[in-house]
Design a protein around this motif. Sequence first.
Motif, PDB file in Angstrom:
ATOM      1  N   GLU A  55       0.811  -1.219   0.000  1.00  0.00           N
ATOM      2  CA  GLU A  55       0.000   0.000   0.000  1.00  0.00           C
ATOM      3  C   GLU A  55       0.844   1.269   0.000  1.00  0.00           C
ATOM      4  OE1 GLU A  55       0.850  -1.395   4.027  1.00  0.00           O
ATOM      5  OE2 GLU A  55      -0.234  -2.371   2.426  1.00  0.00           O
ATOM      6  N   GLN A  56       2.124   1.167   0.311  1.00  0.00           N
ATOM      7  CA  GLN A  56       2.991   2.345   0.360  1.00  0.00           C
ATOM      8  C   GLN A  56       3.822   2.578  -0.900  1.00  0.00           C
ATOM      9  OE1 GLN A  56       2.998   4.714   2.829  1.00  0.00           O
ATOM     10  NE2 GLN A  56       1.196   3.546   3.419  1.00  0.00           N
ATOM     11  N   MET A  57       4.216   1.495  -1.591  1.00  0.00           N
ATOM     12  CA  MET A  57       5.090   1.656  -2.755  1.00  0.00           C
ATOM     13  C   MET A  57       4.977   0.479  -3.702  1.00  0.00           C
ATOM     14  SD  MET A  57       8.784   0.355  -1.663  1.00  0.00           S
ATOM     15  CE  MET A  57       8.875  -0.660  -3.075  1.00  0.00           C
ATOM     16  N   SER A  58       5.438   0.717  -4.920  1.00  0.00           N
ATOM     17  CA  SER A  58       5.515  -0.372  -5.886  1.00  0.00           C
ATOM     18  C   SER A  58       6.771  -0.186  -6.721  1.00  0.00           C
ATOM     19  CB  SER A  58       4.278  -0.413  -6.787  1.00  0.00           C
ATOM     20  OG  SER A  58       4.178   0.767  -7.552  1.00  0.00           O
ATOM     21  N   ILE A  59       7.356  -1.316  -7.108  1.00  0.00           N
ATOM     22  CA  ILE A  59       8.526  -1.320  -7.985  1.00  0.00           C
ATOM     23  C   ILE A  59       8.239  -2.330  -9.084  1.00  0.00           C
ATOM     24  CG2 ILE A  59      11.006  -1.708  -8.208  1.00  0.00           C
ATOM     25  CD1 ILE A  59      11.159  -1.208  -5.126  1.00  0.00           C
ATOM     26  N   ILE A  80       9.741   7.490  -9.656  1.00  0.00           N
ATOM     27  CA  ILE A  80      11.140   7.481 -10.085  1.00  0.00           C
ATOM     28  C   ILE A  80      11.265   6.425 -11.170  1.00  0.00           C
ATOM     29  CG2 ILE A  80      13.536   7.038  -9.415  1.00  0.00           C
ATOM     30  CD1 ILE A  80      12.712   7.918  -6.558  1.00  0.00           C
ATOM     31  N   ILE A  81      11.914   6.782 -12.270  1.00  0.00           N
ATOM     32  CA  ILE A  81      12.134   5.855 -13.380  1.00  0.00           C
ATOM     33  C   ILE A  81      13.638   5.672 -13.537  1.00  0.00           C
ATOM     34  CG2 ILE A  81      11.905   5.533 -15.875  1.00  0.00           C
ATOM     35  CD1 ILE A  81       9.330   7.252 -15.676  1.00  0.00           C
ATOM     36  N   LEU A  82      14.090   4.402 -13.515  1.00  0.00           N
ATOM     37  CA  LEU A  82      15.504   4.054 -13.696  1.00  0.00           C
ATOM     38  C   LEU A  82      15.614   3.266 -15.001  1.00  0.00           C
ATOM     39  CD1 LEU A  82      16.178   2.715 -10.088  1.00  0.00           C
ATOM     40  CD2 LEU A  82      16.581   5.023 -10.924  1.00  0.00           C
ATOM     41  N   VAL A  83      16.233   3.849 -16.012  1.00  0.00           N
ATOM     42  CA  VAL A  83      16.341   3.192 -17.315  1.00  0.00           C
ATOM     43  C   VAL A  83      17.463   2.162 -17.263  1.00  0.00           C
ATOM     44  CG1 VAL A  83      16.716   3.530 -19.788  1.00  0.00           C
ATOM     45  CG2 VAL A  83      15.489   5.270 -18.463  1.00  0.00           C
ATOM     46  N   THR A  84      17.119   0.906 -17.596  1.00  0.00           N
ATOM     47  CA  THR A  84      18.105  -0.174 -17.543  1.00  0.00           C
ATOM     48  C   THR A  84      18.516  -0.687 -18.918  1.00  0.00           C
ATOM     49  OG1 THR A  84      16.364  -1.841 -17.284  1.00  0.00           O
ATOM     50  CG2 THR A  84      17.336  -0.940 -15.265  1.00  0.00           C
ATOM     51  N   LYS A 107      12.999  11.756 -12.057  1.00  0.00           N
ATOM     52  CA  LYS A 107      12.264  11.971 -10.814  1.00  0.00           C
ATOM     53  C   LYS A 107      11.034  12.790 -11.163  1.00  0.00           C
ATOM     54  CE  LYS A 107      16.560  12.025  -8.250  1.00  0.00           C
ATOM     55  NZ  LYS A 107      17.526  12.872  -7.543  1.00  0.00           N
ATOM     56  N   CYS A 108       9.910  12.124 -11.274  1.00  0.00           N
ATOM     57  CA  CYS A 108       8.657  12.791 -11.614  1.00  0.00           C
ATOM     58  C   CYS A 108       7.963  13.225 -10.324  1.00  0.00           C
ATOM     59  CB  CYS A 108       7.764  11.864 -12.429  1.00  0.00           C
ATOM     60  SG  CYS A 108       6.238  12.656 -12.941  1.00  0.00           S
ATOM     61  N   PRO A 109       7.761  14.528 -10.158  1.00  0.00           N
ATOM     62  CA  PRO A 109       7.118  15.015  -8.932  1.00  0.00           C
ATOM     63  C   PRO A 109       5.673  14.540  -8.798  1.00  0.00           C
ATOM     64  CG  PRO A 109       8.192  16.809 -10.136  1.00  0.00           C
ATOM     65  CD  PRO A 109       8.173  15.613 -11.051  1.00  0.00           C
ATOM     66  N   PRO A 110       5.133  14.586  -7.591  1.00  0.00           N
ATOM     67  CA  PRO A 110       3.737  14.216  -7.376  1.00  0.00           C
ATOM     68  C   PRO A 110       2.784  15.041  -8.242  1.00  0.00           C
ATOM     69  CG  PRO A 110       4.861  14.422  -5.275  1.00  0.00           C
ATOM     70  CD  PRO A 110       5.802  14.933  -6.332  1.00  0.00           C
ATOM     71  N   ALA A 118       9.018   3.615 -25.263  1.00  0.00           N
ATOM     72  CA  ALA A 118      10.154   3.326 -26.140  1.00  0.00           C
ATOM     73  C   ALA A 118      10.173   4.273 -27.333  1.00  0.00           C
ATOM     74  CB  ALA A 118      10.074   1.881 -26.621  1.00  0.00           C
ATOM     75  N   SER A 119      11.360   4.447 -27.897  1.00  0.00           N
ATOM     76  CA  SER A 119      11.484   5.195 -29.153  1.00  0.00           C
ATOM     77  C   SER A 119      10.932   4.323 -30.288  1.00  0.00           C
ATOM     78  CB  SER A 119      12.952   5.551 -29.411  1.00  0.00           C
ATOM     79  OG  SER A 119      13.674   4.393 -29.789  1.00  0.00           O
ATOM     80  N   PRO A 120      10.730   4.894 -31.477  1.00  0.00           N
ATOM     81  CA  PRO A 120      10.203   4.094 -32.587  1.00  0.00           C
ATOM     82  C   PRO A 120      11.131   2.968 -33.036  1.00  0.00           C
ATOM     83  CG  PRO A 120       9.958   6.436 -33.058  1.00  0.00           C
ATOM     84  CD  PRO A 120      10.811   6.319 -31.822  1.00  0.00           C
ATOM     85  N   SER A 121      12.433   3.109 -32.784  1.00  0.00           N
ATOM     86  CA  SER A 121      13.389   2.133 -33.304  1.00  0.00           C
ATOM     87  C   SER A 121      14.087   1.295 -32.241  1.00  0.00           C
ATOM     88  CB  SER A 121      14.445   2.858 -34.143  1.00  0.00           C
ATOM     89  OG  SER A 121      15.125   3.813 -33.338  1.00  0.00           O
ATOM     90  N   SER A 122      13.709   1.446 -30.967  1.00  0.00           N
ATOM     91  CA  SER A 122      14.384   0.701 -29.900  1.00  0.00           C
ATOM     92  C   SER A 122      13.384   0.284 -28.828  1.00  0.00           C
ATOM     93  CB  SER A 122      15.458   1.569 -29.244  1.00  0.00           C
ATOM     94  OG  SER A 122      16.041   0.916 -28.127  1.00  0.00           O
ATOM     95  N   HIS A 123      13.661  -0.842 -28.191  1.00  0.00           N
ATOM     96  CA  HIS A 123      12.898  -1.211 -27.000  1.00  0.00           C
ATOM     97  C   HIS A 123      13.344  -0.302 -25.859  1.00  0.00           C
ATOM     98  CE1 HIS A 123      16.690  -3.230 -26.252  1.00  0.00           C
ATOM     99  NE2 HIS A 123      16.324  -3.366 -24.987  1.00  0.00           N
ATOM    100  N   LEU A 124      12.603  -0.313 -24.777  1.00  0.00           N
ATOM    101  CA  LEU A 124      12.971   0.414 -23.567  1.00  0.00           C
ATOM    102  C   LEU A 124      12.608  -0.465 -22.384  1.00  0.00           C
ATOM    103  CD1 LEU A 124      13.838   3.111 -22.105  1.00  0.00           C
ATOM    104  CD2 LEU A 124      11.386   3.589 -21.943  1.00  0.00           C
ATOM    105  N   VAL A 125      13.526  -0.577 -21.439  1.00  0.00           N
ATOM    106  CA  VAL A 125      13.241  -1.265 -20.180  1.00  0.00           C
ATOM    107  C   VAL A 125      13.582  -0.289 -19.062  1.00  0.00           C
ATOM    108  CG1 VAL A 125      13.690  -3.282 -18.739  1.00  0.00           C
ATOM    109  CG2 VAL A 125      13.869  -3.466 -21.234  1.00  0.00           C
ATOM    110  N   HIS A 126      12.652  -0.147 -18.131  1.00  0.00           N
ATOM    111  CA  HIS A 126      12.926   0.705 -16.977  1.00  0.00           C
ATOM    112  C   HIS A 126      12.273   0.143 -15.736  1.00  0.00           C
ATOM    113  CE1 HIS A 126       8.933   2.487 -16.682  1.00  0.00           C
ATOM    114  NE2 HIS A 126       9.015   3.051 -17.878  1.00  0.00           N
ATOM    115  N   LEU A 127      12.819   0.543 -14.615  1.00  0.00           N
ATOM    116  CA  LEU A 127      12.229   0.235 -13.326  1.00  0.00           C
ATOM    117  C   LEU A 127      11.393   1.443 -12.934  1.00  0.00           C
ATOM    118  CD1 LEU A 127      15.383  -1.235 -11.610  1.00  0.00           C
ATOM    119  CD2 LEU A 127      13.466  -2.481 -12.596  1.00  0.00           C
ATOM    120  N   ALA A 128      10.156   1.205 -12.572  1.00  0.00           N
ATOM    121  CA  ALA A 128       9.248   2.265 -12.157  1.00  0.00           C
ATOM    122  C   ALA A 128       8.997   2.119 -10.658  1.00  0.00           C
ATOM    123  CB  ALA A 128       7.942   2.175 -12.937  1.00  0.00           C
ATOM    124  N   ILE A 129       9.392   3.131  -9.906  1.00  0.00           N
ATOM    125  CA  ILE A 129       9.227   3.123  -8.457  1.00  0.00           C
ATOM    126  C   ILE A 129       8.197   4.193  -8.116  1.00  0.00           C
ATOM    127  CG2 ILE A 129      10.365   3.405  -6.222  1.00  0.00           C
ATOM    128  CD1 ILE A 129      13.026   2.750  -7.740  1.00  0.00           C
TER     129      ILE A 129
END
Length: 152
Positions: A55-59, A80-84, A107-110, A118-129
């Motif tokens: 209930e407090q956070m998700s990753i 918070i988004i951490l691009v991996t 760091k996206c504010p509240p 993702a961009s049109p030519s690449s995948h994107l993987v990120h951690l979303a906190i």
Amino acid sequence: MKQAVVLFLSVLLLSSCCTKSILEVGKTYIFPKGEKVTNKNFTGNVWLQMLAQDEQMSIGNVTFEPGARTKWHLHPGGQIILVTEGIGYYQEKGQLKKVLHKGDVIKCPPNVEHWHGASPSSHLVHLAISNNGKGAVMWLKPVTDTEYHKGD
């Protein structure tokens, strides 16, 4: 939230040598790709592997195919988004789109409307906190193709 991030980073270090995933860094695996997202909050193909949630956070580990993206949305407690891996985009309402690369931290504010994907030519993987203590994510309108491609 600070303790959760420290715990998460510890799990990241331990799992990088032990967890099988779609991604490789050298010969080291990061996180599982997860399940394909089937809701209407994304455009394109996206996979999600929740790593921690209460209930407090998700990753979550989020994998976007080229061109895939979220809807406009906001998090009452911020995000918070951490691009991996890969190349992608992040945009806050009223701002220019940012290009994301492996190692970038957003760091996206509240309560700030934004989208990412993702961009049109690449995948994107990120951690979303996300801090869930102030409420759940609020999904808004889809990102139009014009918005997505603006500034390319």
